[in-house]
Scaffold this motif. Structure first.
Motif, short mmCIF file in Angstrom:
data_model
loop_
_atom_site.label_atom_id
_atom_site.label_comp_id
_atom_site.label_asym_id
_atom_site.label_seq_id
_atom_site.Cartn_x
_atom_site.Cartn_y
_atom_site.Cartn_z
N LEU A 1 -68.18 82.33 13.46
CA LEU A 1 -66.66 82.31 13.72
C LEU A 1 -66.15 81.51 14.69
O LEU A 1 -65.15 80.94 14.57
CB LEU A 1 -66.22 83.91 14.02
N VAL B 1 -60.22 88.73 2.25
CA VAL B 1 -59.41 89.01 3.45
C VAL B 1 -59.69 90.14 4.41
O VAL B 1 -59.85 89.88 5.63
CB VAL B 1 -57.81 89.11 3.05
N ARG C 1 -60.99 81.52 25.67
CA ARG C 1 -62.49 81.63 25.23
C ARG C 1 -62.16 81.56 23.84
O ARG C 1 -63.13 80.63 23.32
CB ARG C 1 -63.31 82.81 25.45
N ARG C 2 -61.66 81.99 22.98
CA ARG C 2 -61.56 81.85 21.67
C ARG C 2 -61.02 80.43 21.12
O ARG C 2 -61.23 79.78 20.04
CB ARG C 2 -60.82 82.80 20.92
N HIS D 1 -53.33 87.96 15.78
CA HIS D 1 -54.49 88.91 15.71
C HIS D 1 -55.02 89.65 16.57
O HIS D 1 -55.22 90.92 16.87
CB HIS D 1 -55.50 88.03 14.91
N TYR D 2 -55.01 88.91 17.94
CA TYR D 2 -56.06 89.52 19.13
C TYR D 2 -55.26 89.94 20.08
O TYR D 2 -55.26 91.02 20.61
CB TYR D 2 -57.07 88.63 19.84
N ASN E 1 -60.03 85.88 27.47
CA ASN E 1 -60.26 85.80 25.93
C ASN E 1 -59.47 84.92 24.99
O ASN E 1 -60.24 84.36 24.03
CB ASN E 1 -60.16 87.50 25.44
N ALA F 1 -62.64 91.22 4.64
CA ALA F 1 -63.99 90.63 5.52
C ALA F 1 -63.69 89.92 6.49
O ALA F 1 -64.50 89.87 7.50
CB ALA F 1 -65.10 90.11 4.25
N LEU F 2 -62.68 88.90 6.28
CA LEU F 2 -62.22 88.06 7.34
C LEU F 2 -61.90 88.88 8.49
O LEU F 2 -62.18 88.65 9.74
CB LEU F 2 -61.12 87.23 6.88
N ASP F 3 -60.80 89.83 8.36
CA ASP F 3 -60.54 90.79 9.26
C ASP F 3 -61.66 91.45 10.08
O ASP F 3 -61.56 91.53 11.39
CB ASP F 3 -59.43 91.78 8.92
N MET G 1 -61.10 81.39 5.90
CA MET G 1 -61.79 82.06 4.83
C MET G 1 -62.82 80.79 4.08
O MET G 1 -63.69 81.16 3.56
CB MET G 1 -60.96 82.75 3.77
N LEU H 1 -68.27 84.97 3.83
CA LEU H 1 -67.36 85.70 3.06
C LEU H 1 -67.79 85.43 1.58
O LEU H 1 -68.13 84.47 1.33
CB LEU H 1 -65.90 85.22 3.25
N ASP I 1 -65.28 90.03 17.06
CA ASP I 1 -65.46 89.40 18.27
C ASP I 1 -64.57 90.11 19.49
O ASP I 1 -63.45 90.06 19.54
CB ASP I 1 -64.69 88.07 17.91
N LEU I 2 -65.57 90.91 20.02
CA LEU I 2 -65.13 91.99 21.02
C LEU I 2 -64.52 91.32 22.23
O LEU I 2 -65.04 89.85 22.75
CB LEU I 2 -66.22 92.81 21.38
N PRO I 3 -63.69 91.79 22.99
CA PRO I 3 -63.18 91.09 24.15
C PRO I 3 -64.10 91.06 25.38
O PRO I 3 -65.22 92.02 25.37
CB PRO I 3 -62.16 92.04 24.73
N GLU I 4 -64.39 90.09 26.08
CA GLU I 4 -65.23 89.89 27.18
C GLU I 4 -64.61 90.06 28.50
O GLU I 4 -63.19 89.56 28.77
CB GLU I 4 -66.00 88.70 27.10
N ARG J 1 -52.04 91.80 7.33
CA ARG J 1 -52.74 92.15 8.56
C ARG J 1 -51.70 92.55 9.56
O ARG J 1 -51.61 93.35 10.40
CB ARG J 1 -53.83 91.53 8.98
N TYR J 2 -50.76 91.76 9.62
CA TYR J 2 -49.58 91.63 10.52
C TYR J 2 -48.50 92.23 10.14
O TYR J 2 -47.65 92.59 10.96
CB TYR J 2 -49.53 90.17 11.30
N GLN K 1 -71.93 89.43 24.71
CA GLN K 1 -71.37 90.59 23.81
C GLN K 1 -72.59 91.48 23.74
O GLN K 1 -73.44 91.42 22.98
CB GLN K 1 -70.57 90.23 22.71
N LEU L 1 -64.68 90.42 10.59
CA LEU L 1 -65.25 89.35 11.21
C LEU L 1 -64.61 89.13 12.54
O LEU L 1 -65.02 88.85 13.44
CB LEU L 1 -65.71 88.09 10.40
N LEU L 2 -63.35 88.72 12.43
CA LEU L 2 -62.30 88.60 13.65
C LEU L 2 -62.40 89.86 14.58
O LEU L 2 -62.60 89.48 15.75
CB LEU L 2 -61.10 88.29 12.88
N ASP L 3 -62.41 90.99 14.12
CA ASP L 3 -62.14 92.07 14.97
C ASP L 3 -63.76 92.24 15.48
O ASP L 3 -63.67 93.02 16.55
CB ASP L 3 -62.12 93.51 14.05
#
Lengths: 157, 197
Positions: free
Chosen positions: B130, A39, B44-45, B149-150, B41, A41-43, B181, B197, A49-52, A14-15, B109, A45-47
């Motif tokens: 998560l 992998v 928060r995470r 990642h973020y 954020n 699916a994990l990404d 995972m 997963l 989580d939207l910013p707040e 991903r990176y 959210q 899921l991570l994506d």
């Protein structure tokens, strides 16, 4: 490419990007393709989580704390000066108190002065007695064992 | 004006920080507005609780304000501010003896447009899983993963923020993703939970 290499690259693809070699391996390898889907699916899921934004009033609370910090800042710059002055004042006050307490002849009532003087005398005599013993021990320590034995025999007579 | 490896021209945020260092308070406010949500954020995470995340975010910016005299532009400004945030959050997790059960989701959210209630509930459940899984990671693993990642930090920038080597960052990110995972494929002990997963 071996599977273990592919799995290692998948974990961070991903990176770092996937690369043609990994693509080719995934096309040919069912197991690694399954791992790649996990992998992915994990990404996902991570994506998800939207910013707040912080809760309402956050900015107000923060700038209030900042204002308080700014009000404290001038004092904190000079804090060590104040500590020094305060410590010096406290020390001077303590010395003054001790000096006053030490001058008992001018502070205590007359009927108590003799008692205090007698107590001082007693304390001094006790001290003197101990000093004599200490001096004796010091002298004895300088004497050799033969002389000590002779002195003990003379005392015993 | 101190400006060694990174100039204000290369990174405008460095320019703002240097201006703030010279006494321009408005530059600090601009930096605050630019980084508030990113830092929030991240916290928060890392901390999995809204109240702790807000407290940590404020502490980060207060430290930024207090430490302006010592600031030196050796890297991008984002690296510098996330270093403060990462250190603070890792220390908070250690001080509190952080556990998965400490995580709390305040679901603010918005559900996707047109999402059914069932879908919205599923989304909430996934976010909760998560969050729990992130809370189970060691502090440095979580920080490395989140920054890459973020927040879009490169391995090098993440290494700079965490004051570790680039290879250590790669290792941390790899292990963090493997652990996530694993945690998400077996459930994470929450009653009624099932594999994601």
């Amino acid at each position: 490419m071996q599977c273990y290499e592919a799995r290692r690259l998948l974990a961070t693809s991903r990176y770092e990007g996937q690369g043609a070699e990994l693509d080719a391996h995934l096309t040919a390898c069912d197991a690694c393709r399954t791992a790649a889907s996990r992998v992915s699916a994990l990404d996902t899921l991570l994506d998800g989580d939207l910013p707040e934004e912080p809760r309402p009033g956050f900015d107000t609370r923060f700038f209030a704390r900042l204002d308080e910090l700014k009000r404290e800042k001038p004092a904190s710059k000079l804090a060590w000066w104040w500590y020094l002055v305060s410590a010096g004042s406290a020390a001077a006050l303590a010395l003054g108190i001790f000096a006053l307490v030490g001058r008992t002849s001018t502070v205590l009532p007359a009927e108590d002065r003799e008692l205090v003087a007698n107590l001082e005398l007693v304390e001094n005599e006790d001290l003197l007695r101990h000093l004599d013993e200490v001096e004796a021990y010091v002298l004895l320590a300088q004497v050799d064992s033969a002389t000590l034995e002779r002195m003990a025999q003379e005392r015993g007579r | 004006m101190r400006d060694t490896n990174h100039t204000g021209a290369q990174d405008p945020d460095v320019g703002l920080m240097l201006a703030f260092q010279q006494g321009d308070e408005e530059s600090f406010v601009m930096l605050y507005r630019a980084y508030r949500d990113r830092i929030y954020n991240f916290c928060r995470r890392m901390l999995s609780r809204t109240d702790l995340a807000e407290e940590a975010t404020q502490e980060v910016f207060l430290k930024l304000y207090q430490q302006r005299v010592r600031y030196e532009p050796r890297s991008r400004f984002s690296t510098y501010v996330f270093r403060i945030a990462a250190n603070h959050c890792i220390n908070m997790r250690q001080r509190r003896g952080f556990r998965e059960s400490d995580s709390e989701i305040v679901d603010r959210q918005a559900a996707p447009d047109g999402a059914s209630p069932a879908r919205a509930l599923e989304q909430r459940r996934l976010r909760e899983q998560l969050q729990n899984a992130l809370a189970s990671l060691p502090g440095q693993q979580a920080a490395a993963l989140l920054l890459c990642h973020y927040d879009g930090l490169s391995y090098r920038e993440t290494a700079d923020s965490l004051r570790i080597s680039e290879s250590a960052v790669k290792s941390l990110v790899h292990r963090a993703r493997e652990r996530l995972m694993e945690a998400l494929s077996t459930g994470n002990g929450v009653e009624g939970d099932h594999a994601v997963l």
